[in-house]
Design an enzyme around this catalytic site. Structure first.
Site, PDB file in Angstrom:
ATOM      1  N   HIS A 251       3.046 -47.421  45.211  1.00 39.41           N
ATOM      2  CA  HIS A 251       3.905 -48.589  46.092  1.00 39.41           C
ATOM      3  C   HIS A 251       3.790 -49.714  45.313  1.00 39.41           C
ATOM      4  CE1 HIS A 251       5.066 -50.677  49.724  1.00 39.41           C
ATOM      5  NE2 HIS A 251       5.473 -49.509  49.917  1.00 39.41           N
ATOM      6  N   ASP A 302       6.021 -41.955  52.605  1.00 37.07           N
ATOM      7  CA  ASP A 302       6.815 -40.571  52.620  1.00 37.07           C
ATOM      8  C   ASP A 302       6.217 -39.368  52.296  1.00 37.07           C
ATOM      9  OD1 ASP A 302       9.301 -41.837  53.098  1.00 37.07           O
ATOM     10  OD2 ASP A 302       9.786 -42.256  50.971  1.00 37.07           O
TER      11      ASP A 302
HETATM   12  N1  ACO Z   1       4.046 -40.813  39.937  1.00 42.71           N
HETATM   13  C1  ACO Z   1       3.397 -40.885  38.859  1.00 42.71           C
HETATM   14  N2  ACO Z   1       3.148 -42.236  38.499  1.00 42.71           N
HETATM   15  C2  ACO Z   1       3.510 -43.162  38.887  1.00 42.71           C
HETATM   16  C3  ACO Z   1       4.129 -42.923  40.369  1.00 42.71           C
HETATM   17  C4  ACO Z   1       4.278 -41.872  40.748  1.00 42.71           C
HETATM   18  N3  ACO Z   1       4.919 -41.691  42.039  1.00 42.71           N
HETATM   19  N4  ACO Z   1       4.443 -44.294  40.875  1.00 42.71           N
HETATM   20  C5  ACO Z   1       3.872 -44.917  39.841  1.00 42.71           C
HETATM   21  N5  ACO Z   1       3.144 -44.369  38.774  1.00 42.71           N
HETATM   22  C6  ACO Z   1       2.706 -45.093  37.640  1.00 42.71           C
HETATM   23  C7  ACO Z   1       3.881 -45.372  36.877  1.00 42.71           C
HETATM   24  O1  ACO Z   1       4.359 -44.139  35.841  1.00 42.71           O
HETATM   25  C8  ACO Z   1       3.441 -46.378  36.033  1.00 42.71           C
HETATM   26  O2  ACO Z   1       2.491 -46.074  35.080  1.00 42.71           O
HETATM   27  P1  ACO Z   1       2.515 -46.940  33.629  1.00 42.71           P
HETATM   28  O3  ACO Z   1       2.096 -48.397  34.052  1.00 42.71           O
HETATM   29  O4  ACO Z   1       1.309 -46.130  32.840  1.00 42.71           O
HETATM   30  O5  ACO Z   1       3.753 -46.704  33.111  1.00 42.71           O
HETATM   31  C9  ACO Z   1       2.504 -47.182  37.143  1.00 42.71           C
HETATM   32  O6  ACO Z   1       2.177 -46.275  38.012  1.00 42.71           O
HETATM   33  C10 ACO Z   1       3.448 -48.415  37.936  1.00 42.71           C
HETATM   34  O7  ACO Z   1       4.698 -47.513  38.638  1.00 42.71           O
HETATM   35  P2  ACO Z   1       5.847 -48.364  38.638  1.00 42.71           P
HETATM   36  O8  ACO Z   1       7.185 -47.583  38.620  1.00 42.71           O
HETATM   37  O9  ACO Z   1       6.206 -49.475  37.590  1.00 42.71           O
HETATM   38  O10 ACO Z   1       5.727 -49.165  40.129  1.00 42.71           O
HETATM   39  P3  ACO Z   1       6.718 -49.861  40.767  1.00 42.71           P
HETATM   40  O11 ACO Z   1       6.106 -50.729  41.949  1.00 42.71           O
HETATM   41  O12 ACO Z   1       8.084 -50.291  39.993  1.00 42.71           O
HETATM   42  O13 ACO Z   1       7.537 -48.711  41.841  1.00 42.71           O
HETATM   43  C11 ACO Z   1       7.562 -46.937  43.572  1.00 42.71           C
HETATM   44  C12 ACO Z   1       7.058 -48.327  43.226  1.00 42.71           C
HETATM   45  C13 ACO Z   1       9.074 -46.890  43.363  1.00 42.71           C
HETATM   46  C14 ACO Z   1       7.275 -46.600  44.792  1.00 42.71           C
HETATM   47  C15 ACO Z   1       7.039 -45.893  42.420  1.00 42.71           C
HETATM   48  O14 ACO Z   1       5.548 -45.570  42.819  1.00 42.71           O
HETATM   49  C16 ACO Z   1       7.633 -44.563  42.776  1.00 42.71           C
HETATM   50  O15 ACO Z   1       8.608 -44.255  42.024  1.00 42.71           O
HETATM   51  N6  ACO Z   1       6.951 -43.631  43.532  1.00 42.71           N
HETATM   52  C17 ACO Z   1       7.771 -42.330  43.846  1.00 42.71           C
HETATM   53  C18 ACO Z   1       8.994 -42.535  44.734  1.00 42.71           C
HETATM   54  C19 ACO Z   1       8.404 -42.554  46.098  1.00 42.71           C
HETATM   55  O16 ACO Z   1       7.546 -42.293  46.502  1.00 42.71           O
HETATM   56  N7  ACO Z   1       8.952 -43.848  46.901  1.00 42.71           N
HETATM   57  C20 ACO Z   1       8.668 -44.230  48.145  1.00 42.71           C
HETATM   58  C21 ACO Z   1       8.349 -45.670  48.315  1.00 42.71           C
HETATM   59  S1  ACO Z   1       7.773 -45.880  49.972  1.00 42.71           S
HETATM   60  C22 ACO Z   1       9.113 -45.917  50.842  1.00 42.71           C
HETATM   61  O17 ACO Z   1      10.093 -46.436  50.248  1.00 42.71           O
HETATM   62  C23 ACO Z   1       9.316 -45.911  52.269  1.00 42.71           C
END
Ligand code: ACO
Length: 371
Positions: A251, A302
């Site tokens: 998140h 989610d």
């Molecule tokens: N699975 C694996 N690794 C993850 C995940 C994940 N779900 N989420 C974050 N990470 C890791 C990334 O790979 C990244 O690692 P790195 O720095 O080694 O490259 C680090 O954590 C930061 O991740 P970002 O994608 O930069 O985080 P951001 O804040 O941009 O995105 C988001 C947040 C979109 C929620 C992201 O965590 C994600 O894509 N999660 C999966 C989709 C999801 O569950 N969405 C629902 C969100 S809640 C909602 O909308 C109700």
């Protein structure tokens, strides 16, 4: 420059507070744990839209207003009826909210528009559910609560108290979440002084994406693919090795447990009874445990919500539209707040393109074509 606007404070807001370090979520100062346990859709929608918890007379007037607005205008119904039964549900929802802006007349004051959208969006989702199955849509009833009427329109029978309570919890947990992508989109559109229907249509478009509202559908697919708890480690390891995101984790704001995920997990534990539900729950819990061990990541709302929505009879392809039904009071509260102290949202870009190109006449550009 902050990619994805991370940590950028884009405006003030008195609606929702998130403490991402301590895992706290407040709507107008009230803790989400208390609201989920003790409140319901109508009260929370009122709280978000009108800035205080309603007194009894205010609540009954608001609930009556919502229920009186449930029926869709004929023009919207015929637009929905004309669509292919296999149309994407979120595309249909976008179209339907925009169409409500055309047919929802006489032109209503903003609070009435907000109530109308919050009320009718549930009818639209039930309508598109029936339409996609080639069935006659079930007309809304005015004697049921928002949660109960929604389940009635979706499943064809009035739900028992437990199901109504669970639906209310889902609605309350999803009602608002500060400047998430869809709400921010709604505020950007409202900031141009465009109307509430257009702002909500844009919010629905943002919610459609798998990084936002679409994640719980993917979680359900993942659980089906994993099938049983002993496959979790291999499956997740393989996905992470390919640098894939595991849906339902991570998140932008929470650096600890998402309080909504904790409540959803408790609900899932309480309702899991059949063999397949118990197996799915065991898979979810194992994935949560393994993701924390491997990546230090916590589940977001989610992660368990798909499980709960299935239990309530919602088909997977309607998870995101149901999220939209739940989030509409939050979108509208933010649109109203944006109008109340508006300045058009207009950030700037850090330019990375060329600066010294010279115009070449078309006839001399043949050699420049690259595709
Ligand atoms: N699975 C694996 N690794 C993850 C995940 C994940 N779900 N989420 C974050 N990470 C890791 C990334 O790979 C990244 O690692 P790195 O720095 O080694 O490259 C680090 O954590 C930061 O991740 P970002 O994608 O930069 O985080 P951001 O804040 O941009 O995105 C988001 C947040 C979109 C929620 C992201 O965590 C994600 O894509 N999660 C999966 C989709 C999801 O569950 N969405 C629902 C969100 S809640 C909602 O909308 C109700």
């Amino acid at each position: 420059m902050s990619k994805g606007l991370e940590d950028v404070v884009a405006s003030t807001s008195a609606i929702t507070f998130i403490d991402g370090v301590r895992g706290r979520l407040l709507y107008r100062g009230y803790d989400i744990n208390e609201l989920a346990e003790l409140s319901n859709y109508e009260e929370v929608a009122y709280l978000l839209l009108h800035e205080h918890l309603p007194k009894p007379a205010e609540l009954s007037a608001f609930a009556a207003d919502l229920s009186s607005k449930r029926t869709l205008p004929v023009g919207v119904k015929s637009m929905l009826a004309s669509l292919d039964t296999n149309s994407d549900a979120m595309d249909v929802l976008e179209m339907a909210i925009a169409a409500l802006g055309i047919y929802d007349y006489p032109v209503l004051p903003l609070n009435e528009k907000a109530a109308s959208i919050c009320s009718k969006i549930a009818t639209v989702v039930a309508y598109l559910h029936a339409h996609s199955r080639g069935q006659t849509p079930i007309a809304p009833r005015t004697d049921l609560s928002h949660a109960s009427n929604f389940l009635y329109m979706m499943n064809g029978k009035v739900p028992d108290e437990t199901a109504e309570r669970l639906m209310n919890i889902v609605f309350v947990l999803h009602a608002d979440h500060e400047f998430n992508a869809s709400t921010f989109t709604a505020r950007v559109v409202a900031s141009t002084l465009s109307d509430a229907y257009s702002s909500v249509t844009a919010a629905v478009a943002a919610l459609k994406g798998p990084l936002h509202g679409g994640a719980n559908e993917r979680v359900v697919e993942m659980v089906a693919e994993i099938h049983s708890p002993e496959n979790v480690e291999g499956y997740i390891r393989a996905r992470l090795a390919k640098k894939e995101k595991i849906m339902g984790f991570g998140h932008r704001v929470y650096k600890t447990d998402d309080p909504r995920a904790k409540i959803m997990r408790k609900c899932a534990e309480q309702i899991a009874t059949t063999d397949s539900e118990l197996r799915e729950l065991a898979v979810l819990e194992k994935v949560q445990e393994f993701m924390f061990k491997e990546k230090g990541l916590y589940p977001n709302v989610d992660f368990y919500s798909g499980f709960v929505l299935h239990h309530l009879g919602m088909p997977t392809e309607l998870f995101t539209p149901v999220f939209a039904v739940a989030r509409s009071p939050g979108w509208l509260a933010h649109i109203i707040e944006q109008y109340s102290d508006n300045r058009i949202m207009r950030p700037i870009a850090q330019y990375t393109g060329p600066t010294d190109e010279r115009y070449v006449p078309l006839t001399l550009r043949a050699g420049k074509i690259t595709e």
